[in-house]
Design an enzyme around this catalytic site. Structure first.
Site, PDB file in Angstrom:
ATOM      1  N   GLU A  47       0.842  -1.193   0.000  1.00  0.00           N
ATOM      2  CA  GLU A  47       0.000   0.000   0.000  1.00  0.00           C
ATOM      3  C   GLU A  47       0.877   1.242   0.000  1.00  0.00           C
ATOM      4  O   GLU A  47       2.024   1.221   0.451  1.00  0.00           O
ATOM      5  CB  GLU A  47      -0.901  -0.023   1.245  1.00  0.00           C
ATOM      6  CG  GLU A  47      -1.901   1.119   1.322  1.00  0.00           C
ATOM      7  CD  GLU A  47      -2.929   0.926   2.430  1.00  0.00           C
ATOM      8  OE1 GLU A  47      -3.875   1.728   2.514  1.00  0.00           O
ATOM      9  OE2 GLU A  47      -2.796  -0.044   3.209  1.00  0.00           O
ATOM     10  N   ASN A 194     -12.379  -1.479  -1.040  1.00  0.00           N
ATOM     11  CA  ASN A 194     -11.621  -2.076   0.066  1.00  0.00           C
ATOM     12  C   ASN A 194     -12.253  -1.653   1.387  1.00  0.00           C
ATOM     13  O   ASN A 194     -12.561  -0.474   1.579  1.00  0.00           O
ATOM     14  CB  ASN A 194     -10.170  -1.597   0.032  1.00  0.00           C
ATOM     15  CG  ASN A 194      -9.436  -1.901   1.334  1.00  0.00           C
ATOM     16  OD1 ASN A 194      -9.056  -3.038   1.582  1.00  0.00           O
ATOM     17  ND2 ASN A 194      -9.277  -0.901   2.189  1.00  0.00           N
ATOM     18  N   GLU A 195     -12.449  -2.608   2.274  1.00  0.00           N
ATOM     19  CA  GLU A 195     -13.002  -2.318   3.598  1.00  0.00           C
ATOM     20  C   GLU A 195     -14.161  -1.330   3.492  1.00  0.00           C
ATOM     21  O   GLU A 195     -14.195  -0.288   4.164  1.00  0.00           O
ATOM     22  CB  GLU A 195     -11.909  -1.824   4.550  1.00  0.00           C
ATOM     23  CG  GLU A 195     -10.887  -2.910   4.850  1.00  0.00           C
ATOM     24  CD  GLU A 195      -9.919  -2.567   5.985  1.00  0.00           C
ATOM     25  OE1 GLU A 195      -9.968  -1.425   6.503  1.00  0.00           O
ATOM     26  OE2 GLU A 195      -9.117  -3.446   6.357  1.00  0.00           O
ATOM     27  N   TYR A 261      -6.437  -9.177  11.497  1.00  0.00           N
ATOM     28  CA  TYR A 261      -5.096  -8.922  12.015  1.00  0.00           C
ATOM     29  C   TYR A 261      -4.954  -9.529  13.406  1.00  0.00           C
ATOM     30  O   TYR A 261      -5.888  -9.513  14.208  1.00  0.00           O
ATOM     31  CB  TYR A 261      -4.825  -7.415  12.081  1.00  0.00           C
ATOM     32  CG  TYR A 261      -4.588  -6.791  10.733  1.00  0.00           C
ATOM     33  CD1 TYR A 261      -3.335  -6.841  10.128  1.00  0.00           C
ATOM     34  CD2 TYR A 261      -5.616  -6.157  10.042  1.00  0.00           C
ATOM     35  CE1 TYR A 261      -3.103  -6.277   8.886  1.00  0.00           C
ATOM     36  CE2 TYR A 261      -5.404  -5.576   8.798  1.00  0.00           C
ATOM     37  CZ  TYR A 261      -4.143  -5.644   8.225  1.00  0.00           C
ATOM     38  OH  TYR A 261      -3.923  -5.090   6.991  1.00  0.00           O
ATOM     39  N   GLU A 318      -5.865  -9.284   3.581  1.00  0.00           N
ATOM     40  CA  GLU A 318      -5.095  -8.575   4.607  1.00  0.00           C
ATOM     41  C   GLU A 318      -5.047  -9.456   5.842  1.00  0.00           C
ATOM     42  O   GLU A 318      -6.082  -9.787   6.420  1.00  0.00           O
ATOM     43  CB  GLU A 318      -5.698  -7.207   4.951  1.00  0.00           C
ATOM     44  CG  GLU A 318      -5.544  -6.180   3.851  1.00  0.00           C
ATOM     45  CD  GLU A 318      -5.940  -4.766   4.276  1.00  0.00           C
ATOM     46  OE1 GLU A 318      -5.767  -4.432   5.480  1.00  0.00           O
ATOM     47  OE2 GLU A 318      -6.421  -4.003   3.419  1.00  0.00           O
ATOM     48  N   GLN A 367       2.470  -6.077   5.427  1.00  0.00           N
ATOM     49  CA  GLN A 367       2.699  -5.662   4.053  1.00  0.00           C
ATOM     50  C   GLN A 367       4.139  -5.957   3.674  1.00  0.00           C
ATOM     51  O   GLN A 367       4.940  -6.277   4.537  1.00  0.00           O
ATOM     52  CB  GLN A 367       2.379  -4.182   3.884  1.00  0.00           C
ATOM     53  CG  GLN A 367       0.908  -3.859   4.050  1.00  0.00           C
ATOM     54  CD  GLN A 367       0.599  -2.408   3.713  1.00  0.00           C
ATOM     55  OE1 GLN A 367       1.437  -1.666   3.203  1.00  0.00           O
ATOM     56  NE2 GLN A 367      -0.610  -1.994   4.024  1.00  0.00           N
TER      57      GLN A 367
END
Length: 514
Positions: A47, A194-195, A261, A318, A367
């Site tokens: 990103e 995204n999201e 996450y 992610e 990432q």
């Protein structure tokens, strides 16, 4: 057995952590494997965030490192070695404020922009569509482009697809040619937002489902390029989001995302240190990591009700550990160190994905460079490979191999009155007939003796590699870049038709049978 114990590992005695031994019986079924482990499970994410793109992949002309244009080639070569199959870009939250036309044409004429999500820095847009696709070409990897749904338009996404993929005469293909690219890139992976439940627009699942269908309608399949459109999916355990998308969108999407996450403390406010943690925090971190098994299982079960043939992929684009930033660094840049603990998280998560290969067809670690659970960290001309990088190097053997089901009862890793499965495993058979096992022992104290039967697998030899360290908090630093790396493993032996493995505590082992 005494002889076997005497020939455990070709590693220093200081790495043989653990003071007790537990026996495990494992069976691997090599008869008529059904599912392929998609190589795209081993994807990555880059990103416009902190020092991932700028001062990561894309460096100053004056930096004294090998470069093509401004792409840093030592990073490229490291990632080629682990055969990364795809790279997701430009975000993340950044994607929904990114307008692609600002990043094409002569660089000195591109407008600047403020990255409002990550640090409020001003970007010059010198790294845009052409630069990203040249990076993918150098990496020999497939691009995965996330389009702007949050602040963009249907027309904007449609014309980006045309710019990248159309091989005829049109305003967008003509513009592409004017900017130096004659032939289309034929990009197949497209994220539609995204999201969208959060930074991508704070939408409800019903509203987003309708928006997805509208955007996807105008993202065309040009000749020779059938798009794999990926819908913005659930935030962790939001099972209703998956239910609504499967019900309202279904086969109109190639994949549906899931983001999860691992937070050491489970608290977004104070997540915990990347390097200063005790065993209790480690235990809690691994418990949060292992939630991925439940998330994948439950989201898959919802998808199964609407898609019994498993045509829609679950795309975990992610994932990884998210800690507090390193002291003294910009809190908006999400720079964190990477320890043996993080390697155990990566290996455990990849084993989960492998074992759900019937539904999980793509995933992207967050990432790649200098951000979150990075594979690579840089400091001016210096570059180090993190323990997580070495996990991907071990696990690359599973890419596009046939999944072999495994069955075993894991010993417990205990902390007080709480317990976790100490052992996780996945196995596969590649196109040449070689069988690979990846085993993770998360217990920091206890070794494991694993007796393995392999139905339908004939082998004459076993070789292996191991990744471990003396302490869970050990890291590769710029002063000591090779403290944690893969080394030869001699703790697996063929005994008759069985395989016996002596596995150290807090370790990751990859075995090759042939």
């Amino acid at each position: 057995m005494k002889k076997l114990l005497a020939t455990l590992l070709a590693v220093p005695a200081s790495l043989l952590v653990g003071h007790s031994q537990t026996a495990v019986t494992l069976s691997v079924n090599g008869v008529n494997p059904k599912h392929t482990i998609s190589r795209h499970i081993y994807g990555h994410f880059s990103e416009h965030l902190g020092r991932c793109i700028y001062d990561g992949f894309w460096v100053s002309d004056s930096l004294n490192v090998p470069k093509k244009d401004r792409i840093r080639l030592d990073i490229v070569e490291a990632l080629k070695k682990i055969q990364i199959p795809n790279l997701r870009w430009p975000g993340g939250c950044f994607a929904d404020e990114y307008h692609w036309r600002d990043g094409i044409g002569p660089r000195n004429q591109r407008p600047t922009m403020v990255n409002t999500n990550w640090g409020g820095v001003t970007e010059d847009n010198s790294f845009g569509t052409h630069e990203f696709l040249e990076l993918c070409n150098l990496l020999n990897t497939e691009p995965y482009v996330s389009a702007n749904v949050g602040s963009g338009t249907v027309e904007e996404m449609a014309k980006w697809v045309e710019y990248l993929n159309f091989d005829g005469i049109s305003p967008m293909s003509n513009l592409r040619k004017q900017n130096g690219r004659e032939t289309p890139w034929k990009v197949t992976f497209w994220g539609v937002g995204n999201e969208s439940w959060g930074c991508g627009g704070n939408m409800t699942p019903d509203y987003y489902a309708d928006e997805y269908k509208r955007y996807a309608t105008y993202a065309r399949d040009y000749a020779g390029t059938r798009l794999k459109k990926i819908a913005s999916g659930s935030n962790g355990n939001d099972y209703n989001w998956t239910e609504v998308l499967m019900k309202k969108v279904g086969r109109q999407m190639w994949g549906l995302t899931l983001h999860h996450y691992t937070l050491p403390t489970g608290n977004w406010g104070k997540k915990g240190s990347a390097t200063a943690f005790d065993e209790q925090e480690y235990f809690n971190t691994m418990r949060n990591c292992l939630q991925m098994e439940e998330l994948v299982t439950r989201h898959s079960a919802i998808m199964d009700r609407y898609d019994a043939d498993k045509n829609v992929a679950l795309v975990v684009d992610e994932w990884g550990i998210w800690t507090d930033v390193e002291p003294g660094t910009n809190p908006g840049f999400l720079y964190q160190q990477n320890s043996l603990r993080d390697a155990l998280i990566a290996a455990t998560t990849l084993n989960i994905f492998n074992n759900h290969a019937d539904r999980v067809k793509m995933a992207n670690l967050a990432q790649t460079v200098n951000v979150l659970q990075a594979l690579v960290l840089t400091q001016k001309e210096k570059m180090i490979l993190t323990p997580t990088y070495h996990v991907f190097d071990l696990f690359k053997v599973h890419q596009d191999a046939k999944l072999l089901p495994v069955s075993f009862s894991s010993p417990d890793y205990t902390s007080g009155n709480k317990k976790l499965p100490a052992l996780n495993i996945s196995a596969s058979k590649d196109s040449t007939g070689k069988v690979h096992l990846t085993l993770v022992n998360i217990d920091p104290k206890n070794k494991l003796t694993i007796s393995t039967s392999l139905a339908g697998v004939k082998f004459g030899s076993v070789t292996g590699q191991v990744l471990t360290a003396a302490k869970l908090t050990d890291v590769n630093s710029f002063d000591e870049p090779n403290k944690i790396k893969n080394v030869a493993f001699n703790g697996a032996k063929k005994q008759g038709d069985q395989l016996v493995i002596e596995m150290p505590a807090q370790s990751i082992v990859m075995l090759e049978l042939k």
